[in-house]
Every structure is written in structure tokens, then in C-alpha cells.
Scaffold this active site. Structure first.
Site, PDB file in Angstrom:
ATOM      1  N   LEU A  61       0.849  -1.184   0.000  1.00  0.00           N
ATOM      2  CA  LEU A  61       0.000   0.000   0.000  1.00  0.00           C
ATOM      3  C   LEU A  61       0.889   1.239   0.000  1.00  0.00           C
ATOM      4  CD1 LEU A  61      -2.744   1.478   0.335  1.00  0.00           C
ATOM      5  CD2 LEU A  61      -2.418   1.240   2.820  1.00  0.00           C
ATOM      6  N   ASP A  62       0.639   2.147  -0.935  1.00  0.00           N
ATOM      7  CA  ASP A  62       1.332   3.440  -0.988  1.00  0.00           C
ATOM      8  C   ASP A  62       0.317   4.514  -0.616  1.00  0.00           C
ATOM      9  OD1 ASP A  62       2.736   5.738  -1.559  1.00  0.00           O
ATOM     10  OD2 ASP A  62       3.236   5.201  -3.626  1.00  0.00           O
ATOM     11  N   GLY A 118       0.985  10.271  -4.875  1.00  0.00           N
ATOM     12  CA  GLY A 118       1.408  11.288  -5.822  1.00  0.00           C
ATOM     13  C   GLY A 118       1.060  10.894  -7.246  1.00  0.00           C
ATOM     14  N   TRP A 119       1.982  11.164  -8.178  1.00  0.00           N
ATOM     15  CA  TRP A 119       1.763  10.828  -9.588  1.00  0.00           C
ATOM     16  C   TRP A 119       2.212   9.407  -9.904  1.00  0.00           C
ATOM     17  CZ3 TRP A 119       3.728  15.638  -8.073  1.00  0.00           C
ATOM     18  CH2 TRP A 119       2.888  16.731  -8.324  1.00  0.00           C
ATOM     19  N   THR A 154      -4.661   8.270  -3.297  1.00  0.00           N
ATOM     20  CA  THR A 154      -4.446   9.711  -3.297  1.00  0.00           C
ATOM     21  C   THR A 154      -5.799  10.397  -3.182  1.00  0.00           C
ATOM     22  OG1 THR A 154      -3.585  11.589  -4.580  1.00  0.00           O
ATOM     23  CG2 THR A 154      -4.521   9.783  -5.827  1.00  0.00           C
ATOM     24  N   SER A 162      -6.000  13.434  -4.823  1.00  0.00           N
ATOM     25  CA  SER A 162      -5.864  14.383  -5.927  1.00  0.00           C
ATOM     26  C   SER A 162      -6.322  13.730  -7.229  1.00  0.00           C
ATOM     27  CB  SER A 162      -4.409  14.839  -6.061  1.00  0.00           C
ATOM     28  OG  SER A 162      -4.193  15.481  -7.299  1.00  0.00           O
ATOM     29  N   GLN A 168      -3.444  13.877  -9.830  1.00  0.00           N
ATOM     30  CA  GLN A 168      -2.429  12.853  -9.617  1.00  0.00           C
ATOM     31  C   GLN A 168      -2.953  11.476 -10.003  1.00  0.00           C
ATOM     32  OE1 GLN A 168      -1.195  13.381  -5.505  1.00  0.00           O
ATOM     33  NE2 GLN A 168       0.417  14.807  -6.115  1.00  0.00           N
ATOM     34  N   CYS A 219      11.115  30.003   1.591  1.00  0.00           N
ATOM     35  CA  CYS A 219      10.805  29.802   3.009  1.00  0.00           C
ATOM     36  C   CYS A 219      11.029  28.357   3.427  1.00  0.00           C
ATOM     37  CB  CYS A 219       9.344  30.183   3.290  1.00  0.00           C
ATOM     38  SG  CYS A 219       9.061  31.937   3.494  1.00  0.00           S
TER      39      CYS A 219
END
Length: 407
Positions: A173-174, A178-179, A198, A200, A203, A359
């Protein structure tokens, strides 16, 4: 003026001149290093910066209320970072912490989705212009000072793969995939089956397209799923650069879920930004404009939750300046493609991201931020009792292999 006194108290090194509306100039520092000249363009911006510098300085730069006549915004932020020891670290009291947790950190499912969309659903064309070819948007691992960003991101994936102790056919499992770059690399290099989750949509769509293009869609599957809704079990769990978005009130839920999903002989690796100086709060400008709902934890906030979840910490590694170097590379690439990015968005967006990247780099160089990798298990004998296996596995993985498609 209160601003004069504040600036003279916190800027003691370097060479900074701030020109105020009306022509008055404040000369700060001890005159060493690069000469930086900044202009505050109106009394309105002067008042806002004086009242709330942690928020208004970034806003002023974005909106043209702060202009650099000599030097760049990165030079100015780096100067502030080098003087950070003269500015006491702000810590939230119990009541403020309760309010921040309740208002900004709760990250219920709907809010978590909105927070992710704010940053990660920006066009992938933006990210392609400053990330490596695999679109790794997290701290790289520099095995030597001369390593390129591409080499360092490959080394990061190799380092994580080694710590996962993968075996052919395992379920992985990730969390926060992300992409899809890490999931695809794991599926290809270790012949494992990876589920990437994800929040997103941008993504998700690209990760699925990459899996299809690489002929790995049968072993690397991606879904729009909240980590709290995943069903297991899994032999291995990995999470890179996602824990910062969980929110402090959800740490116990997160590690309880990792424990529930992880097989009895399983291994999990959690890679996250951390802070060396104990619990604090998210920088207000970053929380508003870049990562709403985000929080950088101290290990003292994380490890009690790991323990209560019944997990064993089998390895802890602290990557100190690796993210500073990663951000420096991203910033240089961003600047090199700045005109293209301004065409995608606008000048205000470019100034916002310049401020964000600078920053963030300063936080790792001067303010005690680092990256931690926690390796977790349920059994004391799950992983070898020395760390030699990590280097040995990395050496094996370094053998040239077919590249996964990046687009």
C-alpha cells in the site's frame, strides 16, 4: 516605531536596508555579506507588515507591496533565517493548540480532499517544469554532494525500497502515492502488487496513465481513496510526504489504521518532514496559501501514537539537509522556467511560489526542520538486527533496469 525596534532586534547579521514610504531607510545588520535593498511601497503595506509580519511579508511580496531593489526574495529570506536565533520560536499554548487543532487541523474527509486539491490539483505542467522526470515531489536522498536531482530522487526510491524488504508477489500500500512514481518503481523492481491511494484527481489520472503506458496496470493500481477508508491487509505499507497532511488530531487514527492494515509479519516505512525543536505550529502564510491543513510534527508527537497503536519502531533515520538541497534544486529549475510558469498562471503565482520555495528551504537550513523515516513492524524479529541489509539491497537495486514511463 515598533517595526524599527523589532527589525533591529531580529536582524543583527548581514547587510539589509529597508526603504519605507516617504523615503526613510532603516539600515540593519552588521554590514557583512551581500547587500540587500528592499522597498515597502505604501503606508498600508507598512502597517500590515508591522502588525503581522509572519503573514503580511509574504502577501506584500506576492502583491507588489514589497519590492527587492538589490538581491532576491531568496536572499532576503535566507538572511532572515541566518538571524533566526535572535527571534524566539513561538509555541502554542494549550488553548491556542486546542483551537488550531479544531479549526485548522481536524482534516475530516471532505476538508482533507479540499486541502489536497488546493495544492496538488494544480496543472501537472507546472510540476513538470521544476521536478525530476519521475515527478517526485518529496525530499530526495543525496548519496554524494555532486548528485543531480534525478540521481538523488532515484536514490531516495532505492533507499525506501531497501527498507521495505520486499519479496515477489507481496501486496503493498502506498498512502499518498502522488503521480505514481514510487508505486510504479516498486512494482517493476520488486515484482510486487501496489495499491496507491491519493485524494488528488490530477495525480490519480496521471498515475493511471503512467501505469498503462508502462504495462504495469495489472500490478500498480491507483484510486481516489482516503487512507481511513482503505481495506487490508498488506504485507508492506509506504507513505512518502503525506503524513504532513494528516493533521495533529488524527495521528492516532493514522497509526491505528497502519497497524490494522499491516500483516503480522509486515513492514511499514513512513517518510515525513519533522521538526527538531518540539511541537509548534504551521507558519501562517504557508497554512493559508500553500498547505491548508498541513502541520510539521515533532517526533515527540508521533512516537506515542506509534506505541499506542501496538507498532514497534525498528529503525529511525533522520535526513537533515537533504530537503534543503532538494528545494534548492527545485527553486533553480523554477527560476529557469519562470516565464513559462507565468504564462501558465500569472506573475502573482510565480512570486507566491518563489516565497514558498525559499521559506521552505530556509526552514531546513536554519529552523531545525528535517525528514524522518520510521520503519515500523508488529514483531520484534521482522527485520534484520543490523542495518547492513539496507546498503546491500541498495547496491543490488542500483543495477541498471528498464525505466518506468514518466508521462
Amino acid at each position: 516605531m515598533a517595526l524599527h525596534a523589532y527589525l533591529r532586534r531580529v536582524i543583527r547579521e548581514g547587510d539589509l536596508t529597508v526603504r519605507l514610504p516617504g523615503g526613510e531607510a532603516i539600515v540593519l545588520g552588521d554590514g557583512t555579506g551581500m547587500a540587500i535593498r528592499a522597498i515597502i511601497t505604501s503606508r498600508r503595506w507598512l502597517a500590515r507588515i508591522a502588525a503581522n509580519p509572519s503573514m503580511a511579508l509574504g502577501e506584500a511580496y506576492m502583491e507588489g507591496g514589497l519590492v527587492l531593489e538589490s538581491g532576491t526574495i531568496h536572499d532576503l529570506i535566507d538572511l532572515a533565517g541566518r538571524n533566526a536565533r535572535y527571534r524566539p520560536l513561538k509555541r502554542a499554548g494549550a488553548l491556542q493548540r486546542w483551537w488550531l487543532d479544531r479549526r485548522l487541523q481536524a482534516n475530516a474527509r471532505r476538508q482533507a480532499r479540499a486541502n489536497v486539491a488546493h495544492h496538488y490539483d494544480l496543472s501537472v505542467d507546472l510540476y513538470r517544469r521544476f521536478l525530476d522526470v519521475d515527478l517526485q515531489y518529496s525530499c530526495a536522498y543525496f548519496p554524494h554532494p555532486a548528485a543531480s536531482l534525478e540521481e538523488a530522487q532515484v536514490a531516495k526510491k532505492r533507499h525506501l525500497t531497501a527498507k521495505l524488504l520486499l519479496a515477489r508477489g507481496q501486496r503493498v500500500l502506498d498512502i499518498g502515492c502522488g503521480w505514481g512514481g514510487l508505486a510504479l518503481s516498486l512494482a517493476e523492481a520488486a515484482q510486487v502488487n501496489v495499491d496507491g491511494v491519493t485524494l488528488s484527481t490530477e495525480q490519480l489520472n496521471l498515475a493511471r496513465a503512467r501505469a498503462e503506458a508502462a504495462g504495469l496496470s495489472d500490478r500498480a493500481r491507483f484510486s481516489l481513496t482516503d487512507y481511513r477508508d482503505v481495506a487490508g491487509p498488506y504485507d508492506r505499507i509506504v507513505s512518502v510526504g503525506m503524513f504532513e497532511h494528516v493533521g495533529r488530531p488524527n495521528y492516532q487514527t493514522y497509526f491505528d489504521q497502519v497497524a490494522r492494515l499491516l500483516a503480522d509479519d509486515g513492514v511499514a516505512v513512513i517518510h515525513s518532514i519533522g521538526r527538531a525543536d518540539g511541537p509548534a505550529f504551521t507558519q501562517p502564510w504557508i497554512a493559508k496559501y500553500i498547505f491548508p491543513g498541513g502541520y510539521i510534527p515533532a517526533l515527540s508527537e508521533v512516537l506515542p501514537c506509534v506505541e499506542r497503536a501496538g507498532l514497534i519502531v525498528t529503525d529511525v533515520e533522520i535526513l537533515r539537509l537533504h530537503y534543503a538541497e532538494t528545494l534548492a534544486a527545485w527553486r533553480a529549475r523554477f527560476q529557469a522556467r519562470r516565464e513559462e510558469i507565468a504564462a501558465l498562471y500569472d506573475e502573482r503565482f510565480c512570486r507566491m511560489w518563489e516565497f514558498y520555495l525559499s521559506c521552505s528551504e530556509m526552514a531546513f537550513r536554519h529552523r531545525g526542520h528535517f525528514v524522518f523515516q520510521l520503519q515500523l513492524a508488529k514483531r520484534i524479529d521482522t527485520v534484520p538486527i543490523t542495518r547492513d541489509y539496507i546498503g546491500e539491497a541498495e547496491a543490488r537495486l542500483a543495477t541498471p533496469a528498464r525505466r518506468v514511463a514518466a508521462a
